[in-house]
Design a protein around this motif. Sequence first.
Motif, PDB file in Angstrom:
ATOM      1  N   GLN A  39       8.921  71.790   0.768  1.00  0.00           N
ATOM      2  CA  GLN A  39       7.917  72.587   1.194  1.00  0.00           C
ATOM      3  C   GLN A  39       7.575  72.734   2.926  1.00  0.00           C
ATOM      4  OE1 GLN A  39       7.399  70.268  -0.804  1.00  0.00           O
ATOM      5  NE2 GLN A  39       6.921  71.292  -2.913  1.00  0.00           N
ATOM      6  N   GLY A  40       7.672  71.645   3.409  1.00  0.00           N
ATOM      7  CA  GLY A  40       7.810  71.381   4.790  1.00  0.00           C
ATOM      8  C   GLY A  40       6.563  71.141   5.810  1.00  0.00           C
ATOM      9  N   GLY A  41       5.185  71.565   5.189  1.00  0.00           N
ATOM     10  CA  GLY A  41       4.212  71.596   6.084  1.00  0.00           C
ATOM     11  C   GLY A  41       4.157  72.512   7.056  1.00  0.00           C
ATOM     12  N   THR A  42       3.247  71.987   8.335  1.00  0.00           N
ATOM     13  CA  THR A  42       2.964  73.128   9.205  1.00  0.00           C
ATOM     14  C   THR A  42       3.630  72.182  10.365  1.00  0.00           C
ATOM     15  OG1 THR A  42       0.813  72.442   9.231  1.00  0.00           O
ATOM     16  CG2 THR A  42       1.509  74.532   8.209  1.00  0.00           C
ATOM     17  N   PRO A  43       4.673  72.014  10.887  1.00  0.00           N
ATOM     18  CA  PRO A  43       5.124  71.028  12.044  1.00  0.00           C
ATOM     19  C   PRO A  43       4.750  71.576  13.381  1.00  0.00           C
ATOM     20  CG  PRO A  43       7.359  72.029  11.072  1.00  0.00           C
ATOM     21  CD  PRO A  43       6.045  72.147  10.145  1.00  0.00           C
ATOM     22  N   ASN A  44       4.655  72.861  13.280  1.00  0.00           N
ATOM     23  CA  ASN A  44       4.298  73.632  14.631  1.00  0.00           C
ATOM     24  C   ASN A  44       2.978  73.885  14.966  1.00  0.00           C
ATOM     25  OD1 ASN A  44       7.433  73.711  15.733  1.00  0.00           O
ATOM     26  ND2 ASN A  44       7.605  75.232  14.065  1.00  0.00           N
ATOM     27  N   ASP A  45       2.191  73.505  14.257  1.00  0.00           N
ATOM     28  CA  ASP A  45       0.842  73.707  14.104  1.00  0.00           C
ATOM     29  C   ASP A  45       0.424  72.388  15.078  1.00  0.00           C
ATOM     30  OD1 ASP A  45      -2.315  74.219  13.393  1.00  0.00           O
ATOM     31  OD2 ASP A  45      -2.015  71.969  13.128  1.00  0.00           O
ATOM     32  N   PRO A  46      -0.394  72.843  16.360  1.00  0.00           N
ATOM     33  CA  PRO A  46      -0.404  72.057  17.625  1.00  0.00           C
ATOM     34  C   PRO A  46      -1.168  70.560  17.035  1.00  0.00           C
ATOM     35  CG  PRO A  46      -0.969  74.159  18.138  1.00  0.00           C
ATOM     36  CD  PRO A  46      -0.931  74.337  16.732  1.00  0.00           C
ATOM     37  N   GLU A  47      -2.141  70.848  16.113  1.00  0.00           N
ATOM     38  CA  GLU A  47      -3.064  69.485  15.731  1.00  0.00           C
ATOM     39  C   GLU A  47      -1.833  68.799  14.788  1.00  0.00           C
ATOM     40  OE1 GLU A  47      -6.984  67.972  13.142  1.00  0.00           O
ATOM     41  OE2 GLU A  47      -6.608  70.172  13.645  1.00  0.00           O
ATOM     42  N   THR A  48      -1.237  69.176  14.172  1.00  0.00           N
ATOM     43  CA  THR A  48      -0.357  68.492  13.261  1.00  0.00           C
ATOM     44  C   THR A  48       0.766  68.128  13.852  1.00  0.00           C
ATOM     45  OG1 THR A  48      -0.579  69.940  11.305  1.00  0.00           O
ATOM     46  CG2 THR A  48       0.985  68.411  11.129  1.00  0.00           C
ATOM     47  N   ALA A  49       1.332  68.636  14.922  1.00  0.00           N
ATOM     48  CA  ALA A  49       2.414  68.057  15.750  1.00  0.00           C
ATOM     49  C   ALA A  49       2.026  66.940  16.709  1.00  0.00           C
ATOM     50  CB  ALA A  49       2.742  69.322  16.712  1.00  0.00           C
ATOM     51  N   GLY A  50       0.724  67.045  17.150  1.00  0.00           N
ATOM     52  CA  GLY A  50       0.142  65.930  17.805  1.00  0.00           C
ATOM     53  C   GLY A  50       0.218  64.633  16.883  1.00  0.00           C
ATOM     54  N   MET A  51      -0.193  64.874  15.688  1.00  0.00           N
ATOM     55  CA  MET A  51      -0.294  63.477  14.817  1.00  0.00           C
ATOM     56  C   MET A  51       1.245  63.107  14.640  1.00  0.00           C
ATOM     57  SD  MET A  51      -2.965  65.253  11.973  1.00  0.00           S
ATOM     58  CE  MET A  51      -2.436  63.833  10.816  1.00  0.00           C
ATOM     59  N   ALA A  52       2.213  63.946  14.462  1.00  0.00           N
ATOM     60  CA  ALA A  52       3.480  63.575  14.371  1.00  0.00           C
ATOM     61  C   ALA A  52       4.114  62.879  15.648  1.00  0.00           C
ATOM     62  CB  ALA A  52       4.436  64.851  13.969  1.00  0.00           C
ATOM     63  N   ILE A  53       3.689  63.354  16.681  1.00  0.00           N
ATOM     64  CA  ILE A  53       4.135  62.957  17.988  1.00  0.00           C
ATOM     65  C   ILE A  53       3.660  61.212  17.994  1.00  0.00           C
ATOM     66  CG2 ILE A  53       4.039  62.704  20.295  1.00  0.00           C
ATOM     67  CD1 ILE A  53       4.117  66.001  20.105  1.00  0.00           C
ATOM     68  N   THR A  54       2.313  61.038  17.862  1.00  0.00           N
ATOM     69  CA  THR A  54       1.744  59.716  17.729  1.00  0.00           C
ATOM     70  C   THR A  54       2.485  58.889  16.758  1.00  0.00           C
ATOM     71  OG1 THR A  54      -0.512  60.654  18.270  1.00  0.00           O
ATOM     72  CG2 THR A  54      -0.457  58.355  17.192  1.00  0.00           C
ATOM     73  N   LEU A  55       2.900  59.377  15.503  1.00  0.00           N
ATOM     74  CA  LEU A  55       3.407  58.560  14.498  1.00  0.00           C
ATOM     75  C   LEU A  55       5.151  58.259  14.902  1.00  0.00           C
ATOM     76  CD1 LEU A  55       2.207  60.287  11.270  1.00  0.00           C
ATOM     77  CD2 LEU A  55       1.668  57.926  11.885  1.00  0.00           C
ATOM     78  N   LEU A  56       5.636  59.127  15.576  1.00  0.00           N
ATOM     79  CA  LEU A  56       6.917  58.898  15.854  1.00  0.00           C
ATOM     80  C   LEU A  56       6.988  57.896  17.212  1.00  0.00           C
ATOM     81  CD1 LEU A  56       8.597  62.645  15.510  1.00  0.00           C
ATOM     82  CD2 LEU A  56       9.145  60.502  14.463  1.00  0.00           C
ATOM     83  N   GLU A  57       5.956  58.000  17.868  1.00  0.00           N
ATOM     84  CA  GLU A  57       6.118  56.959  19.148  1.00  0.00           C
ATOM     85  C   GLU A  57       5.760  55.678  18.567  1.00  0.00           C
ATOM     86  OE1 GLU A  57       4.438  59.893  22.729  1.00  0.00           O
ATOM     87  OE2 GLU A  57       2.828  58.985  21.614  1.00  0.00           O
ATOM     88  N   GLN A  58       4.927  55.335  17.780  1.00  0.00           N
ATOM     89  CA  GLN A  58       4.723  54.042  16.977  1.00  0.00           C
ATOM     90  C   GLN A  58       5.740  53.687  16.495  1.00  0.00           C
ATOM     91  OE1 GLN A  58       1.300  55.514  14.673  1.00  0.00           O
ATOM     92  NE2 GLN A  58      -0.120  54.577  16.164  1.00  0.00           N
ATOM     93  N   ALA A  59       6.617  54.522  15.583  1.00  0.00           N
ATOM     94  CA  ALA A  59       7.746  54.312  14.840  1.00  0.00           C
ATOM     95  C   ALA A  59       8.735  53.743  16.035  1.00  0.00           C
ATOM     96  CB  ALA A  59       8.154  55.242  14.036  1.00  0.00           C
TER      97      ALA A  59
END
Length: 333
Positions: A290-310
Amino acid sequence: MSQRQCDFNSTTYTQTSAGQALYRMIGYTDKKDISLTDVMGYTSWAFRINIHARTVNIAGPYASLSWGDVFRQGMMNLGFTCKSIGEPNLTPPTPRQLQEALLFVQSSIDTGIPVMAWDLFVPEFGIIYGYDDSQQLLNCKDTAEDGLLPYHKLGRGRIGELFVLGVTDTFEVDEIAALRGALDMVLDHAFNHLPRHDEEPYRNGLAGYEAWIQAFRSGSVEVVGNAYNALVVSDAREYAYRFLAGLSEKSFNELPVTQEISRLALAAAEHYREVARHLAEIRTLFPFPQGGTPNDPETAGMAITLLEQALAAEERGIQQLQVMHRVLEQYIS
């Protein structure tokens, strides 16, 4: 003999179809007790990441990699010599190449060992485990299907390129040399931009995380491709954790270096458990397909934080593996 088929059964699974296919193939050799975790670790697939820097497209995990070299080197760490035919080049095989590949497939199956192949029913890795010469059909299994493929379709799937790999021999492998060989591959992948066969901006290793983060910042993430990369990489890091945790418990024939390897492996495992945890959250944010909404600014911000931690956790894990590599080099020399 015009018709041959290997018995097929598998109960263990990874989202890395390359590792899965290698594991299934190994299951028919005299080293059939090798675990999927060790396959993923010693071939380095548990530690790989390859990201399209603009779009995080679905081709990422295997795009432009020199498959033959990577697979042969990884299998050497497990005690196998292999032969491959073809490379990812977006070009269908010539009649001569197809004939060479089919003869190789049949020869391997005649010894009771399937071969690994690309893009049988879908653009993933699978195995060819049987053939019927009279009907010109191959028995194939990949992530999508277990069925029959006409001879002439080999190398002419959705992508249209030929790659097969098979085991040609087995040998006893030294545990220390095998681990050093695996770390050679892991560290090379982590730090070096590996050879590419196209002009697409793929980034591997630690740079892959940076590319992924930049794609989120740019708002240019491919929905399905991002979810697929999250699925594959998160699953791989779970295997990285299990591989390292297992190393920490190995005796290595009671060699003097065992205690130091155990300590470093345990420390690295804890960092990779953290990597896997952060990536699992990414996988939940962007479920495949399904993929979610990766280009939604709020969701993208969450993803960036998680990737920086990873990324931070993986850098700490890699530091432990670098020390382990130096220990092994000193011991071997």
